[in-house]
Design a protein around this motif. Structure first.
Motif, short mmCIF file in Angstrom:
data_model
loop_
_atom_site.label_atom_id
_atom_site.label_comp_id
_atom_site.label_asym_id
_atom_site.label_seq_id
_atom_site.Cartn_x
_atom_site.Cartn_y
_atom_site.Cartn_z
N ALA A 185 0.81 -1.23 0.00
CA ALA A 185 0.00 0.00 0.00
C ALA A 185 0.84 1.28 0.00
O ALA A 185 0.34 2.34 0.34
CB ALA A 185 -0.98 0.00 1.18
N ALA A 186 2.11 1.18 -0.37
CA ALA A 186 2.91 2.38 -0.59
C ALA A 186 2.68 2.81 -2.03
O ALA A 186 3.56 2.69 -2.90
CB ALA A 186 4.39 2.09 -0.32
N TYR A 187 1.49 3.29 -2.30
CA TYR A 187 0.99 3.37 -3.68
C TYR A 187 1.58 4.49 -4.52
O TYR A 187 1.27 4.63 -5.70
CB TYR A 187 -0.54 3.48 -3.70
CG TYR A 187 -1.13 4.55 -2.81
CD1 TYR A 187 -1.06 5.89 -3.13
CD2 TYR A 187 -1.79 4.19 -1.63
CE1 TYR A 187 -1.62 6.85 -2.33
CE2 TYR A 187 -2.36 5.15 -0.82
CZ TYR A 187 -2.27 6.48 -1.16
OH TYR A 187 -2.82 7.42 -0.35
N ASP A 188 2.48 5.30 -3.95
CA ASP A 188 3.10 6.37 -4.73
C ASP A 188 4.55 6.03 -5.07
O ASP A 188 5.27 6.86 -5.62
CB ASP A 188 3.06 7.67 -3.92
CG ASP A 188 3.04 8.90 -4.82
OD1 ASP A 188 2.65 8.76 -6.00
OD2 ASP A 188 3.40 9.99 -4.36
N LEU A 189 4.96 4.80 -4.77
CA LEU A 189 6.37 4.43 -4.95
C LEU A 189 6.68 4.26 -6.44
O LEU A 189 6.12 3.40 -7.12
CB LEU A 189 6.66 3.12 -4.21
CG LEU A 189 8.12 2.67 -4.18
CD1 LEU A 189 9.01 3.71 -3.53
CD2 LEU A 189 8.24 1.34 -3.45
N SER A 190 7.60 5.05 -6.93
CA SER A 190 7.94 5.02 -8.36
C SER A 190 9.36 4.54 -8.62
O SER A 190 9.65 4.01 -9.70
CB SER A 190 7.74 6.40 -8.99
OG SER A 190 8.55 7.37 -8.33
N ASN A 244 -1.43 -4.06 -3.13
CA ASN A 244 -2.08 -2.75 -3.14
C ASN A 244 -1.12 -1.60 -3.43
O ASN A 244 -1.21 -0.53 -2.83
CB ASN A 244 -2.79 -2.49 -1.81
CG ASN A 244 -3.90 -3.47 -1.53
OD1 ASN A 244 -3.74 -4.37 -0.71
ND2 ASN A 244 -5.03 -3.33 -2.22
N VAL A 245 -0.16 -1.84 -4.32
CA VAL A 245 0.72 -0.77 -4.72
C VAL A 245 0.95 -0.86 -6.23
O VAL A 245 1.28 -1.92 -6.75
CB VAL A 245 2.06 -0.84 -3.95
CG1 VAL A 245 2.71 -2.21 -4.06
CG2 VAL A 245 3.03 0.24 -4.45
N ASN A 246 0.71 0.24 -6.90
CA ASN A 246 0.93 0.30 -8.33
C ASN A 246 2.34 0.82 -8.57
O ASN A 246 2.57 2.01 -8.75
CB ASN A 246 -0.11 1.23 -8.98
CG ASN A 246 -0.04 1.17 -10.49
OD1 ASN A 246 0.55 0.24 -11.07
ND2 ASN A 246 -0.62 2.17 -11.14
#
Length: 360
Positions: free
Chosen positions: A294-299, A329-331
């Motif tokens: 859920a660290a969904y801003d990780l790029s 839950n991480v894109n």
């Protein structure tokens, strides 16, 4: 076995007690101390009872109703769950559900294994709770104390957030620091004040922007932080830069934009719900667990191939254990996805790194 020894002690004590009564002469005046409960063993009973150690309890939530408080805990010593209840939660409330005792059995004089934490702790463990001014007074009184190895501060969530606690004392033997719902103002943990500190656990620390934290502990091995808002996290990165012996980093809702880890001993990194995290740099040749759930801003994720710490590894160093990655839950951004998927010790599939409807 210890049980047989206790029975023998009872028989011997009974014999001498009867002999004393008959002769009027005391032939046995020595006593023994139980290594678990730290009390003098009553040789006629030998019953040992130990409460759940308050510094090892894990908060599993609470609720309030007309009947009063009901608080749920997990015990880190006996690995069981229990609940306390009562009207006044500012005092110790009795266990109303689950095991009342962490340990209940026979006393023993045998040394306990270090891994067996079902015991009473003497002056080496200090637990302080209450409102800010009460905690501050008791903390100040500890300055220079060389006996305290574990310090746990438990704040009152109803306390006014303007009342902050300063931890700027010297605790030369401190091994573990636990801060539970405490609004910390100024905190200094370094080689001078806490040279032996290895573990830090923080829940709901002060993230108002008025805090002043200095944590520079080269011997730090475990660090956990839960619920940190979008405040300045420079103190955290400074801590990581110093903690080159770190083995475990655990977090939940740590809202920072960038982190860099560098340790030859680091085995586990958990960044659960690190919702603002965009980039992570990692030097950790022994890393086996990496969770970005859920660290969904990780790029971006960079597994560094060159670092100054490499010189401290043996010349023939190899490490082949699998790197386990939790990416529910991480894109992941394309760069992060590629970095993990091509890691030489990652043996999962690219599909396992795609967004899934798991538990947040």
């Amino acid at each position: 076995t210890p049980t047989v020894k206790i029975r023998m002690q009872r028989l011997i004590h009974s014999f001498f007690r009867n002999w004393n009564q008959h002769t009027g002469v005391n032939h046995m005046s020595t006593t023994a101390t139980c290594t678990r409960c730290l009390r003098t063993i009553d040789l006629t009973l030998g019953m040992c009872r130990v409460k759940h150690p308050s510094h090892l309890r894990e908060d599993h939530g609470s609720m309030y109703s007309r009947e009063g408080w009901r608080k749920h805990y997990g015990c880190g010593a006996c690995s069981r769950c229990y609940s306390t209840g009562g009207k006044d939660d500012t005092k110790e409330m009795p266990v109303i559900c689950g095991p009342k005792w962490c340990f209940e059995g026979s006393c023993t004089m045998e040394p306990l294994p270090e891994s067996d934490l079902r015991r009473n702790f003497s002056n080496s463990v200090m637990v302080i709770s209450g409102v800010a001014n009460e905690i501050q007074t008791k903390v100040n009184d500890l300055d220079g104390n060389s006996e305290v190895k574990v310090l746990k501060l438990i704040g009152d969530i109803r306390d006014h957030e303007e009342r902050m606690i300063n931890l700027i004392i010297c605790l030369p033997s401190l091994d573990e620091l636990i801060l539970e719902d405490v609004h910390m103002g100024c905190m200094v943990l370094d080689q001078t004040s806490t040279p032996k500190l290895r573990k830090i656990w923080m829940q709901n620390p002060n993230d108002s922007g008025r805090q002043n934290y200095t944590i520079q502990c080269p011997n730090l091995e475990e660090f956990s932080i839960f619920h940190w808002g979008a405040g300045d996290w420079k103190w955290l990165q400074d801590m990581l830069d110093t903690a080159t012996k770190l083995k475990k980093f655990d977090s939940y809702k740590l809202r920072v934009g960038y982190l860099k880890f560098a340790s030859n001993h680091l085995e586990s990194i958990c960044l659960h719900r690190a919702e603002l995290l965009q980039c992570v740099d990692i030097w950790a040749p022994r890393l086996t667990n990496f969770s970005v759930q859920a660290a969904y801003d990780l790029s971006q994720v960079h597994f560094l191939k060159i670092h100054a710490l490499k010189a401290e590894l043996p010349s023939d160093f190899t490490f082949d254990e699998e790197l386990s990655v939790n990416a529910e839950n991480v894109n992941l951004g394309n760069h992060a996805l590629e970095a993990i998927a091509t890691h030489p010790r990652f043996r999962g599939t690219r599909e396992s790194l795609q967004m899934d409807d798991g538990y947040w």
